[in-house]
Scaffold this motif. Structure first.
Motif, mmCIF file in Angstrom:
data_model
loop_
_atom_site.group_PDB
_atom_site.id
_atom_site.type_symbol
_atom_site.label_atom_id
_atom_site.label_comp_id
_atom_site.label_asym_id
_atom_site.label_seq_id
_atom_site.Cartn_x
_atom_site.Cartn_y
_atom_site.Cartn_z
ATOM 1 N N GLY A 13 70.592 4.576 33.969
ATOM 2 C CA GLY A 13 69.184 4.922 34.039
ATOM 3 C C GLY A 13 68.364 3.846 34.704
ATOM 4 N N LEU A 14 67.057 3.999 34.594
ATOM 5 C CA LEU A 14 66.122 3.051 35.173
ATOM 6 C C LEU A 14 65.227 2.511 34.057
ATOM 7 N N PRO A 15 64.738 1.277 34.194
ATOM 8 C CA PRO A 15 63.868 0.701 33.159
ATOM 9 C C PRO A 15 62.442 1.238 33.241
ATOM 10 N N ILE A 16 62.325 2.529 33.074
ATOM 11 C CA ILE A 16 61.033 3.214 33.137
ATOM 12 C C ILE A 16 60.706 3.733 31.741
ATOM 13 N N GLY A 17 59.551 3.352 31.218
ATOM 14 C CA GLY A 17 59.067 3.883 29.961
ATOM 15 C C GLY A 17 58.004 4.927 30.216
ATOM 16 N N VAL A 18 57.728 5.734 29.206
ATOM 17 C CA VAL A 18 56.729 6.797 29.319
ATOM 18 C C VAL A 18 55.701 6.624 28.218
ATOM 19 N N CYS A 19 54.439 6.584 28.618
ATOM 20 C CA CYS A 19 53.333 6.575 27.664
ATOM 21 C C CYS A 19 52.858 8.009 27.483
ATOM 22 N N LEU A 20 53.059 8.536 26.285
ATOM 23 C CA LEU A 20 52.564 9.862 25.953
ATOM 24 C C LEU A 20 51.134 9.727 25.438
ATOM 25 N N ARG A 21 50.240 10.485 25.992
ATOM 26 C CA ARG A 21 48.856 10.300 25.588
ATOM 27 C C ARG A 21 48.671 10.704 24.121
ATOM 28 N N THR A 22 47.780 10.020 23.458
ATOM 29 C CA THR A 22 47.481 10.325 22.058
ATOM 30 C C THR A 22 46.133 11.026 21.898
ATOM 31 N N ILE A 23 45.297 10.994 22.931
ATOM 32 C CA ILE A 23 44.022 11.715 22.920
ATOM 33 C C ILE A 23 44.245 13.106 23.502
ATOM 34 N N ARG A 24 43.725 14.108 22.818
ATOM 35 C CA ARG A 24 43.995 15.502 23.153
ATOM 36 C C ARG A 24 45.488 15.793 23.037
ATOM 37 N N ALA A 25 46.052 15.362 21.918
ATOM 38 C CA ALA A 25 47.475 15.569 21.657
ATOM 39 C C ALA A 25 47.662 15.927 20.192
ATOM 40 N N GLU A 26 48.805 16.532 19.886
ATOM 41 C CA GLU A 26 49.157 16.902 18.524
ATOM 42 C C GLU A 26 50.464 16.210 18.142
ATOM 43 N N PRO A 27 50.641 15.888 16.864
ATOM 44 C CA PRO A 27 51.865 15.187 16.454
ATOM 45 C C PRO A 27 53.149 15.923 16.813
ATOM 46 N N ALA A 231 54.816 -3.165 34.571
ATOM 47 C CA ALA A 231 53.752 -2.599 35.397
ATOM 48 C C ALA A 231 53.431 -1.205 34.873
ATOM 49 N N GLY A 232 52.160 -0.974 34.541
ATOM 50 C CA GLY A 232 51.742 0.322 34.026
ATOM 51 C C GLY A 232 51.073 1.158 35.092
ATOM 52 N N PHE A 233 51.229 2.461 34.984
ATOM 53 C CA PHE A 233 50.665 3.379 35.970
ATOM 54 C C PHE A 233 49.954 4.498 35.211
ATOM 55 N N GLN A 234 48.624 4.306 34.998
ATOM 56 C CA GLN A 234 47.867 5.249 34.183
ATOM 57 C C GLN A 234 46.493 5.527 34.769
ATOM 58 N N ARG A 235 46.373 5.585 36.063
ATOM 59 C CA ARG A 235 45.087 5.920 36.650
ATOM 60 C C ARG A 235 44.709 7.359 36.283
ATOM 61 N N ASP A 236 43.409 7.603 36.185
ATOM 62 C CA ASP A 236 42.911 8.925 35.801
ATOM 63 C C ASP A 236 43.510 9.370 34.472
ATOM 64 N N ALA A 267 58.618 -0.423 34.103
ATOM 65 C CA ALA A 267 57.422 0.336 34.449
ATOM 66 C C ALA A 267 57.080 1.275 33.301
ATOM 67 N N ILE A 268 55.788 1.596 33.189
ATOM 68 C CA ILE A 268 55.320 2.551 32.183
ATOM 69 C C ILE A 268 54.479 3.594 32.895
ATOM 70 N N VAL A 269 54.939 4.844 32.868
ATOM 71 C CA VAL A 269 54.216 5.936 33.514
ATOM 72 C C VAL A 269 53.619 6.841 32.439
ATOM 73 N N LEU A 270 52.563 7.533 32.785
ATOM 74 C CA LEU A 270 51.827 8.347 31.830
ATOM 75 C C LEU A 270 52.244 9.812 31.897
ATOM 76 N N ALA A 271 52.475 10.417 30.727
ATOM 77 C CA ALA A 271 52.702 11.857 30.623
ATOM 78 C C ALA A 271 51.613 12.452 29.748
ATOM 79 N N ARG A 272 50.866 13.417 30.286
ATOM 80 C CA ARG A 272 49.735 13.994 29.574
ATOM 81 C C ARG A 272 50.060 15.338 28.929
ATOM 82 N N THR A 273 51.014 16.058 29.521
ATOM 83 C CA THR A 273 51.242 17.444 29.142
ATOM 84 C C THR A 273 52.739 17.741 29.083
ATOM 85 N N THR A 274 53.079 18.930 28.585
ATOM 86 C CA THR A 274 54.478 19.370 28.598
ATOM 87 C C THR A 274 54.988 19.470 30.024
ATOM 88 N N ASP A 275 54.152 19.922 30.954
ATOM 89 C CA ASP A 275 54.574 19.993 32.361
ATOM 90 C C ASP A 275 54.959 18.610 32.877
#
Length: 287
Positions: A13-27, A231-236, A267-275
């Motif tokens: 794999g690659l050393p990429i983490g994912v930040c799942l948003r906690t605002i407008r999210a459900e447990p 390095a984080g990537f969370q613009r917008d 790296a840390i990339v942002l995931a906002r939705t199921t898509d």
């Protein structure tokens, strides 16, 4: 788990983490997404530290530390960490106990991201102090000293203008304390991370402030190879824009190579939705 290993991905794999948003999210969504990303081979799961939404104050907000602890319980391999904790939100002595418990329970998978915080209106709504940045920086430095002292088990007695301890014990002691990564968007934040933390992360100006961080690290007599630089990537970050056309989805290996060459350990990339989660899971076929 030390700072030198906390950003590693699974074999292949690659050393990429994912930040799942906690605002407008459900447990439920958060935990199911965490399971999927763990199974897909991502290196880490991250979550914001907020209590209220932005704009629409009635949107659901997942409490960050609670959901990370739950995520550690339903995953097998990924690291878990806040991106990043607000130092004003929790007394550091209590946080030390929370962190040591999660570090032990997760098998050493916690990475403790922490910073000086923001969101003044949120603090005012919850009755949490929100002093000016220089005071929050001083509190952050003191908080990290408290964390490190209590992770020895104690007894700890130390004077402090903010967090004095008197004959404080903290057991059980984790075999390996979690690495502390300071989130700092400014040059001051980068310097502070270099001086007292186990790593540094930012999502606005990584390439601009990395030389500042490295210079301060050298001045402090500390080794770059002992640090975790993310390095984080969370613009917008408040939008619902898809990441389907992100280079982290379309060309993840090439994109990681570019940022690794720039000086990042992960790296840390942002995931906002199921898509977004779907796209990231599918992207592992291109690793």
């Amino acid at each position: 788990m030390g700072a030198e290993t906390a950003g590693r991905a699974a074999p292949g794999g690659l050393p990429i983490g994912v930040c799942l948003r906690t605002i407008r999210a459900e447990p439920g969504w958060w935990l199911e997404s965490a399971r999927r990303l763990d199974a897909a081979g991502y290196a880490g799961l991250w979550g914001w530290d907020h209590f209220m939404g932005k704009g629409d104050l009635t949107v659901p907000v997942v409490e960050g530390w609670t959901i990370l602890a739950m995520a550690a319980a339903v995953t097998q391999r990924v690291t878990v960490g806040p991106f990043v904790l607000n130092v004003m939100n929790r007394h550091p002595a209590v946080l030390a106990r929370m962190a040591s418990t999660l570090q032990i329970a997760s098998g050493g998978r916690l990475v403790l991201g922490i910073g000086i915080g923001g969101a003044r209106k949120e603090h005012e709504a919850y009755g949490i102090d929100f002093p000016e940045p220089p005071v929050r920086v001083a509190r952050l430095e003191e908080a990290i000293a408290v964390l490190r002292s209590l992770w020895t088990g104690g007894p700890v007695t130390r004077p402090s203008p903010y967090y004095p301890l008197e004959n404080a014990y903290a057991h059980p002691v984790p075999d390996s304390p979690p690495p502390i990564v300071i989130g700092g968007e400014t040059r001051t934040g980068a310097r502070l991370a270099a001086r007292i933390a186990d790593g540094w992360t930012t999502f606005e100006n990584f390439e601009e402030n990395l030389p500042v961080y490295l210079e301060a690290l050298e001045e402090a007599g500390r080794r770059r190879e002992d640090q975790l630089v993310l390095a984080g990537f969370q613009r917008d970050w408040q939008s619902d824009a898809t990441i389907a056309d992100s280079p982290w989805v379309l060309e993840p290996r090439e994109t990681w190579a570019r940022w690794h060459e720039a000086g990042a350990d992960g790296a840390i990339v942002l995931a906002r939705t199921t898509d977004d989660v779907d796209a990231l899971v599918a992207a592992t076929d291109r690793w």
